[in-house]
Design an enzyme around this catalytic site. Structure first.
Site, PDB file in Angstrom:
ATOM      1  N   GLY A  46      18.071  14.846 -10.346  1.00 41.89           N
ATOM      2  CA  GLY A  46      19.434  14.644  -9.854  1.00 41.89           C
ATOM      3  C   GLY A  46      19.811  15.735  -8.883  1.00 41.89           C
ATOM      4  CE1 TYR A  62      11.005   8.268  -7.335  1.00 35.17           C
ATOM      5  CE2 TYR A  62      12.729   8.212  -8.980  1.00 35.17           C
ATOM      6  CZ  TYR A  62      12.279   8.584  -7.739  1.00 35.17           C
ATOM      7  OH  TYR A  62      13.103   9.289  -6.910  1.00 35.17           O
ATOM      8  CB  CYS A  86      21.446  13.274 -15.562  1.00 35.76           C
ATOM      9  SG  CYS A  86      22.764  12.323 -14.795  1.00 35.76           S
ATOM     10  CG  ASN A 112      19.025  11.739 -18.840  1.00 34.59           C
ATOM     11  OD1 ASN A 112      17.833  11.925 -19.026  1.00 34.59           O
ATOM     12  ND2 ASN A 112      19.450  10.904 -17.920  1.00 34.59           N
ATOM     13  N   GLY A 113      21.576   9.364 -19.482  1.00 34.64           N
ATOM     14  CA  GLY A 113      21.484   7.969 -19.931  1.00 34.64           C
ATOM     15  C   GLY A 113      22.805   7.266 -19.687  1.00 34.64           C
TER      16      GLY A 113
HETATM   17  P1  5GP Z   1      13.350   1.523  -2.357  1.00 37.41           P
HETATM   18  O1  5GP Z   1      13.212   2.353  -1.125  1.00 37.41           O
HETATM   19  O2  5GP Z   1      12.489   0.314  -2.395  1.00 37.41           O
HETATM   20  O3  5GP Z   1      14.786   1.201  -2.649  1.00 37.41           O
HETATM   21  O4  5GP Z   1      12.913   2.434  -3.596  1.00 37.41           O
HETATM   22  C1  5GP Z   1      11.573   2.732  -3.830  1.00 37.41           C
HETATM   23  C2  5GP Z   1      11.263   4.163  -3.491  1.00 37.41           C
HETATM   24  O5  5GP Z   1      12.230   5.049  -4.056  1.00 37.41           O
HETATM   25  C3  5GP Z   1       9.932   4.580  -4.035  1.00 37.41           C
HETATM   26  O6  5GP Z   1       9.317   5.427  -3.079  1.00 37.41           O
HETATM   27  C4  5GP Z   1      10.250   5.351  -5.312  1.00 37.41           C
HETATM   28  O7  5GP Z   1       9.392   6.478  -5.432  1.00 37.41           O
HETATM   29  C5  5GP Z   1      11.693   5.762  -5.151  1.00 37.41           C
HETATM   30  N1  5GP Z   1      12.532   5.416  -6.299  1.00 37.41           N
HETATM   31  C6  5GP Z   1      12.370   4.440  -7.203  1.00 37.41           C
HETATM   32  N2  5GP Z   1      13.365   4.430  -8.115  1.00 37.41           N
HETATM   33  C7  5GP Z   1      14.187   5.435  -7.810  1.00 37.41           C
HETATM   34  C8  5GP Z   1      15.382   5.960  -8.409  1.00 37.41           C
HETATM   35  O8  5GP Z   1      15.910   5.484  -9.407  1.00 37.41           O
HETATM   36  N3  5GP Z   1      15.902   7.038  -7.777  1.00 37.41           N
HETATM   37  C9  5GP Z   1      15.353   7.595  -6.695  1.00 37.41           C
HETATM   38  N4  5GP Z   1      15.921   8.684  -6.177  1.00 37.41           N
HETATM   39  N5  5GP Z   1      14.253   7.137  -6.107  1.00 37.41           N
HETATM   40  C10 5GP Z   1      13.668   6.060  -6.661  1.00 37.41           C
HETATM   41 MG    MG Z   2       8.805   7.609  -3.688  1.00 32.02          MG
END
Ligand code: 5GP
Ligand code: MG
Length: 459
Positions: free
Chosen positions: A28, A249, A2, A104-105
């Site tokens: 978020g 990320y 968040c 957040n957390g």
């Molecule tokens: P996957 O599609 O393998 O489930 O997730 C990996 C992709 O989603 C990567 O492109 C990464 O940038 C993104 N991603 C990784 N962790 C998260 C997360 O916690 N939330 C969101 N919204 N995207 C994530």
């Molecule tokens: Mg991505």
């Protein structure tokens, strides 16, 4: 995950908060809310959707007046994603007066604490772990410092939070420092935000001239009353547990996170990935936007051309736009297209920052092949995610983690890539200048935290 923001001593505080939340919208997209205080009462507005949707046509001076406000953008990793009661800020009437909170957390001992409180007669309004703070603060005795300490001592897990009362705003970060929180002091006012990119909006605003941001350190509790700050530090455990995924990320590359540039860390990860997993190919591409910096650094390090072979539709949210798998799959198709002109007949390395469920990787490899790529080599700028996160990253069950079981070769086959390479854990630690593992949490990659007791272990 968040995003949170706070402002006190600022004209149009709620409008300032809305701008900061919008700058942090990547943290978020499910819901947004703001509560302001105008010297006599709290004013609240919250709803599902993006900041622009929830606050469309809002007259901030009328609906959310005052010089103090806090706000939240929600990406639910705990609680019920559909419940309106969980949309923050949460507000409660305490003996000491009204109190609003944004958090957040994730708390790891929420279920135990909640049932203890319920047995003692407490009535919870939401399924949000954040509500626990309100109950614990309401029950604590003594002066504010004693009450806050007593409440915080009873929770385990990750929290960067802001409390608003008629006296002002209190900011707090858990003793292990899982989630980022920064503050900006200027003139007689203060801003707080999960990420520093929210402060950069105001660089040309004379009210904020010369203001310098600083992180709220782990274990710190900072209260701003009548525009005076008092702070105390709760005991901070020897090693910290800053979330490595914030750097991989989550955060925006133009933010400073845990004292370092998110972009610089991503470039280091890209170079380390090139050293660990080089590939023979015609070009390197990113899965925009999250892996752009890593992919460009990977290409640079290997002397390969970097090209935009995948185009992102910026009018859809992130891939995980809702926490449900079907919507996530459609989300990927809606979000990315392959540039046939750049791809046809080419051997391509596609770099992504992380691979969680494998949804994105599968779709990306299929898109590139469909657009005529002759080879597709997938490189991931972080180690295999083998363990769920209990502190706020959306990797809830081991069953859903593509790399958790079955080995990398099986994963490569199921994704359909010609080769698959990950960043080794040691390289991640080196890129974070944390070779001894004393600063960052890497539990999702290692499955272990040898340095700090984990508290409640997942089943
Ligand atoms: P996957 O599609 O393998 O489930 O997730 C990996 C992709 O989603 C990567 O492109 C990464 O940038 C993104 N991603 C990784 N962790 C998260 C997360 O916690 N939330 C969101 N919204 N995207 C994530
Ligand atoms: Mg991505």
């Amino acid at each position: 995950m968040c995003g949170i923001a706070g402002a006190c001593g600022v004209d149009d505080a709620s409008y300032v908060i809305s701008l900061m939340l919008k700058a942090m919208q990547h943290r978020g997209q499910e819901a947004a809310g703001i509560v302001s205080y105008d010297g006599s009462s709290f004013h609240e507005l919250r709803g599902k959707g993006l900041v622009d949707e929830v606050f469309a046509d809002v007259d901030y001076a009328k609906a959310l007046p005052g010089r103090t406000a806090i706000g939240h953008i929600r990406y639910s990793t705990a609680g019920d994603p559909d419940s309106r009661e969980s949309i923050q800020p949460l507000v409660a009437q305490l003996r000491q007066g009204p109190t609003a909170i944004v958090h957040n957390g994730n708390l790891t001992n929420y279920a135990e604490r909640r049932s203890e409180l319920e047995e003692a007669g407490a009535i919870f309004r939401s399924k949000s772990d954040t509500e626990l703070f309100l109950h614990l603060i309401a029950r604590a005795r003594g002066n504010r410092r004693e009450r806050l300490s007593a409440a915080f001592d009873q929770v385990e897990g990750a929290y960067s939070l802001l409390l608003m009362t008629p006296r002002g705003i209190t900011a707090a970060v858990d003793p292990l420092g899982f989630r980022p929180l920064s503050m900006l002091r200027f003139g007689a006012g203060w801003l707080f935000a999960s990420e520093t990119c929210a402060f950069d909006l105001f660089r040309d605003d004379p009210r904020f001239a010369g203001a310098v941001s600083a992180p709220v350190d782990r274990g710190r509790v900072i209260s701003i009353d009548d525009y005076c700050a008092t702070a105390f530090t709760r005991e901070a455990a020897a090693p910290s547990r800053h979330c490595s995924f914030e750097h991989i990320y989550f955060s925006r590359p133009d933010s400073t996170v845990f004292g370092r540039s998110a972009n610089a860390v991503r470039e280091r990860l890209g170079r380390a990935l090139a050293a660990a997993g080089p590939a023979d190919a015609d070009l390197v591409t990113a899965v925009p936007d999250s892996s752009n910096a890593m992919a460009a650094a990977y290409a640079d390090a290997l002397g390969l051309p970097f090209r935009f072979a995948l185009i992102r539709n910026h009018y859809t949210g992130r891939t995980f736009i809702t926490p449900r798998q079907t919507a996530r799959e459609l989300g990927v198709r809606m979000k990315l297209g392959a540039v046939r002109d750049a791809v046809a007949g080419k051997r391509i390395v596609v770099v992504d920052d992380s691979l969680v469920r494998g949804t994105t990787a599968r779709k990306v490899v299929a898109l590139l092949r469909d657009a005529g790529a002759t080879e597709v080599h997938l490189r991931i700028g972080s180690p295999p995610v083998i363990h769920p996160c209990h502190w706020g990253i959306d990797t809830p069950s081991r069953r859903e983690l593509a790399a958790a079981d079955g080995g990398i070769e099986n994963l490569r086959l199921s994704i359909g890539a010609d080769s698959l390479g990950y960043l080794p854990l040691e390289s991640l630690r080196e890129a974070l200048d944390d070779a001894d593992g004393s600063a960052y949490c890497v539990t999702c990659f290692s499955g272990e935290s040898p340095l700090v007791p984990l508290g409640r272990r997942p089943a």
